[in-house]
Design a protein around this motif. Structure first.
Motif, PDB file in Angstrom:
ATOM      1  N   UNK A   1       1.271   8.194  -3.642  1.00 39.80           N
ATOM      2  CA  UNK A   1       2.280   8.612  -4.522  1.00 39.80           C
ATOM      3  C   UNK A   1       3.139   7.421  -5.181  1.00 39.80           C
ATOM      4  N   UNK A   2       3.195   6.203  -4.648  1.00 42.37           N
ATOM      5  CA  UNK A   2       3.574   5.334  -5.731  1.00 42.37           C
ATOM      6  C   UNK A   2       2.750   5.033  -6.741  1.00 42.37           C
ATOM      7  N   UNK A   3       1.263   4.586  -6.878  1.00 39.53           N
ATOM      8  CA  UNK A   3       0.682   4.426  -8.092  1.00 39.53           C
ATOM      9  C   UNK A   3       0.604   5.634  -8.895  1.00 39.53           C
ATOM     10  N   UNK A   4       0.855   6.846  -8.524  1.00 37.81           N
ATOM     11  CA  UNK A   4       0.995   7.810  -9.570  1.00 37.81           C
ATOM     12  C   UNK A   4       1.872   7.978 -10.054  1.00 37.81           C
ATOM     13  N   UNK A   5       3.352   7.638  -9.431  1.00 42.58           N
ATOM     14  CA  UNK A   5       4.455   7.689  -9.788  1.00 42.58           C
ATOM     15  C   UNK A   5       4.561   6.582 -11.047  1.00 42.58           C
ATOM     16  N   UNK A   6       4.057   5.676 -11.122  1.00 42.94           N
ATOM     17  CA  UNK A   6       3.869   4.639 -11.853  1.00 42.94           C
ATOM     18  C   UNK A   6       3.053   4.989 -13.050  1.00 42.94           C
ATOM     19  N   UNK A   7       1.953   5.657 -12.887  1.00 41.77           N
ATOM     20  CA  UNK A   7       1.156   5.987 -14.169  1.00 41.77           C
ATOM     21  C   UNK A   7       1.811   6.974 -14.820  1.00 41.77           C
ATOM     22  N   UNK A   8       2.674   8.173 -14.106  1.00 44.14           N
ATOM     23  CA  UNK A   8       3.244   9.308 -14.828  1.00 44.14           C
ATOM     24  C   UNK A   8       4.672   8.759 -15.409  1.00 44.14           C
TER      25      UNK A   8
ATOM     26  N   UNK B   1      -1.465  15.297  -2.827  1.00 40.04           N
ATOM     27  CA  UNK B   1      -0.776  14.114  -3.450  1.00 40.04           C
ATOM     28  C   UNK B   1       0.121  14.657  -4.853  1.00 40.04           C
ATOM     29  N   UNK B   2      -0.609  15.380  -5.784  1.00 35.31           N
ATOM     30  CA  UNK B   2      -0.240  15.739  -7.038  1.00 35.31           C
ATOM     31  C   UNK B   2       0.982  16.827  -6.777  1.00 35.31           C
ATOM     32  N   UNK B   3       0.936  17.746  -5.636  1.00 35.78           N
ATOM     33  CA  UNK B   3       1.893  18.643  -5.585  1.00 35.78           C
ATOM     34  C   UNK B   3       3.479  17.933  -5.219  1.00 35.78           C
ATOM     35  N   UNK B   4       3.339  16.745  -5.198  1.00 36.49           N
ATOM     36  CA  UNK B   4       4.586  16.076  -4.889  1.00 36.49           C
ATOM     37  C   UNK B   4       5.188  15.785  -6.434  1.00 36.49           C
ATOM     38  N   UNK B   5       4.346  16.111  -7.563  1.00 33.13           N
ATOM     39  CA  UNK B   5       5.218  15.921  -8.839  1.00 33.13           C
ATOM     40  C   UNK B   5       5.133  17.358  -9.362  1.00 33.13           C
TER      41      UNK B   5
ATOM     42  N   UNK C   1      -9.318  10.109  -9.042  1.00 33.29           N
ATOM     43  CA  UNK C   1      -9.271   9.896  -7.467  1.00 33.29           C
ATOM     44  C   UNK C   1     -10.753   9.537  -7.277  1.00 33.29           C
ATOM     45  N   UNK C   2     -10.965   8.565  -6.738  1.00 32.09           N
ATOM     46  CA  UNK C   2     -12.528   8.364  -6.328  1.00 32.09           C
ATOM     47  C   UNK C   2     -12.703   8.260  -4.574  1.00 32.09           C
TER      48      UNK C   2
ATOM     49  N   UNK D   1     -14.388   0.602 -13.847  1.00 28.23           N
ATOM     50  CA  UNK D   1     -14.210  -0.381 -15.281  1.00 28.23           C
ATOM     51  C   UNK D   1     -13.655   0.546 -16.485  1.00 28.23           C
ATOM     52  N   UNK D   2     -13.926   1.845 -16.339  1.00 28.65           N
ATOM     53  CA  UNK D   2     -13.404   2.802 -17.115  1.00 28.65           C
ATOM     54  C   UNK D   2     -12.055   2.891 -17.607  1.00 28.65           C
ATOM     55  N   UNK D   3     -11.565   3.536 -18.824  1.00 26.84           N
ATOM     56  CA  UNK D   3     -10.168   3.532 -19.281  1.00 26.84           C
ATOM     57  C   UNK D   3      -9.384   4.494 -18.407  1.00 26.84           C
ATOM     58  N   UNK D   4      -8.798   3.975 -17.091  1.00 26.18           N
ATOM     59  CA  UNK D   4      -8.222   5.172 -16.323  1.00 26.18           C
ATOM     60  C   UNK D   4      -7.281   4.506 -15.348  1.00 26.18           C
ATOM     61  N   UNK D   5      -6.622   5.234 -14.596  1.00 25.74           N
ATOM     62  CA  UNK D   5      -5.690   4.855 -13.303  1.00 25.74           C
ATOM     63  C   UNK D   5      -6.613   5.142 -12.432  1.00 25.74           C
ATOM     64  N   UNK D   6      -7.366   4.107 -11.626  1.00 24.65           N
ATOM     65  CA  UNK D   6      -8.543   4.525 -10.769  1.00 24.65           C
ATOM     66  C   UNK D   6      -7.787   4.296  -9.440  1.00 24.65           C
ATOM     67  N   UNK D   7      -7.706   5.364  -8.626  1.00 25.63           N
ATOM     68  CA  UNK D   7      -7.280   5.340  -7.163  1.00 25.63           C
ATOM     69  C   UNK D   7      -8.417   5.603  -6.282  1.00 25.63           C
TER      70      UNK D   7
END
Lengths: 278, 278
Positions: A100-107, B28-32, B73-74, B87-93
């Protein structure tokens, strides 16, 4: 390494069903092949009182295992409940907290920290789509009901017992995809044509095939020693079905070594279907 | 907060189907709640070549979104493939990475870092148990096939359209639980007795009930305007079914506001059933 370390108790603690965390924990733990995990879900922990009941189970486990602490995978969201359970004698892994924390940061947006958000309500539109898809797939299993085929998202075809039914039900249940299925039978091969019912829906067809040896095993479980289950019959049907699908330009895959999850994922990729359940 | 931040692309990248990671990421994303996520699975990324194809999709997304990086999400396990995609341009979790290390520490055992361990093979004993359970639940849906009921792990009872069928199929598909289901019909209520077929299996019975108003809605979708769907009929049947279950000492729950996941989890808790699929 002591013997004690080769077995380990695992608890999945959730404010909801814990099914997501359960599946996820199995994936993580499958990376430890030498350890036997005894895994138990503790669902619906949505009050401090229930948190204390969960802690009692964790403490009992520690006592029964000479002080060895269990691993706890948590998807608890409420901060007070989470804090309570994490105070138990255990290796506490906070599944949501880690992401949740890294997603908060990304968003650049704060999460709502609300309980039960991860489970769609039983009266939501998405949920009703899933239930309707299950009813559709059941009604259109094995070609038994022809009316309404125009509503199908995909129609699986293939010889009897090649995996059409479980795949159709999985697509419906997991993704709210209306998946009908229709058998290809010796009469179709003799006629050299797709069943007439299917001809208006050519673009929706996707084929499943299977190794004749495996098909014969599966059919023998159902009707032992029958002509239907004989290797010769299976070879003939599979060859004829593949010929027909090739001639008709129907994409297909072999189910022999694939799970229903893998078959369903491949079909969705090939047909360009996405989940209707989110 | 700019408009750009209210929508975000999400990729689920996996060496297998990515279904586990997909479900988990939705939780996780349902929290946003204020953000709309466009989520796409990229499954079967098990070679460096496929990793490059995944990266191309990520880069294309960045270009189409004016430089805004997607969230990835990986559940990639192979270190080289994971390094390539991250290494791709993304927020990698890295879903597994976050938990494999603490589990290693808790166990004092190194993980195997092997691909595809999280998906059971299609020929494994556990997998065959699931398929057999699906076949069993289908054959024993709606009381249609009485032979073999002694093999059932649980037999769900309740009035027509109260949720027995989807629940039976879910228990079978997810947990390899052989779940039969049997309708309670007006003739049973007139006779004031459980169907004779069920009497030898009293200990396996679990009841489902539903609010009459909701039942009437569900039945009206199937047979609009019928006596069967009328609120009066639904009230009578539900009251009679609950009376019968109370008298017979059968545990039951109401499905009205519960999802099949919640219903199934509650049944497993109450009946003391655990997953047969792990």
């Amino acid at each position: 390494m002591t013997n004690q370390q080769l077995e380990r108790t695992v608890f999945i603690v959730s404010d909801g069903t814990g099914i997501t965390a359960d599946t996820f924990s199995h994936s993580v733990l499958s990376q430890f092949e030498t350890v036997k995990f005894n895994s138990t879900r503790i669902p619906f922990i949505n009050t401090l009182e229930k948190a204390d009941q969960a802690i009692a189970r964790i403490e009992q486990c520690v006592n029964e295992n000479k002080g060895l602490q269990p691993i706890v995978f948590s998807t608890l969201v409420d901060p007070a409940i989470k804090a309570r359970v994490s105070s138990a004698p255990c290796v506490f892994l906070d599944l949501f907290g880690a992401f949740v924390a890294p997603v908060e940061q990304a968003l650049g947006v704060k999460s709502s920290h609300s309980i039960g958000r991860s489970h769609m309500g039983a009266t939501s539109e998405q949920y009703l789509r899933r239930i309707n898809a299950i009813n559709f797939s059941l009604a259109h299993d094995d070609g038994q009901f022809v009316h309404g085929l125009e509503q199908a998202d995909v129609i699986l075809v293939g010889v009897s017992r090649c995996g059409k039914t479980p795949t159709s039900l999985y697509l419906a249940m997991q993704y709210a995809i209306k998946a009908a299925n229709f058998p290809l039978i010796p009469e179709d091969f003799d006629r050299g044509q797709l069943p007439a019912t299917l001809q208006p829906y050519r673009k929706k067809l996707f084929g499943l095939t299977i190794q004749p040896e495996r098909l014969s095993e599966v059919r023998n479980e159902r009707r032992p020693g029958s002509q239907y289950a004989s290797l010769e019959q299976c070879r003939d049907e599979v060859a004829a079905a593949e010929r027909m699908m090739r001639r008709e330009g129907i994409s297909w895959l072999s189910t022999t070594t694939k799970s229903i999850e893998e078959i369903s994922t491949t079909i969705m990729e090939e047909v360009g279907l996405s989940a209707r359940s989110y």
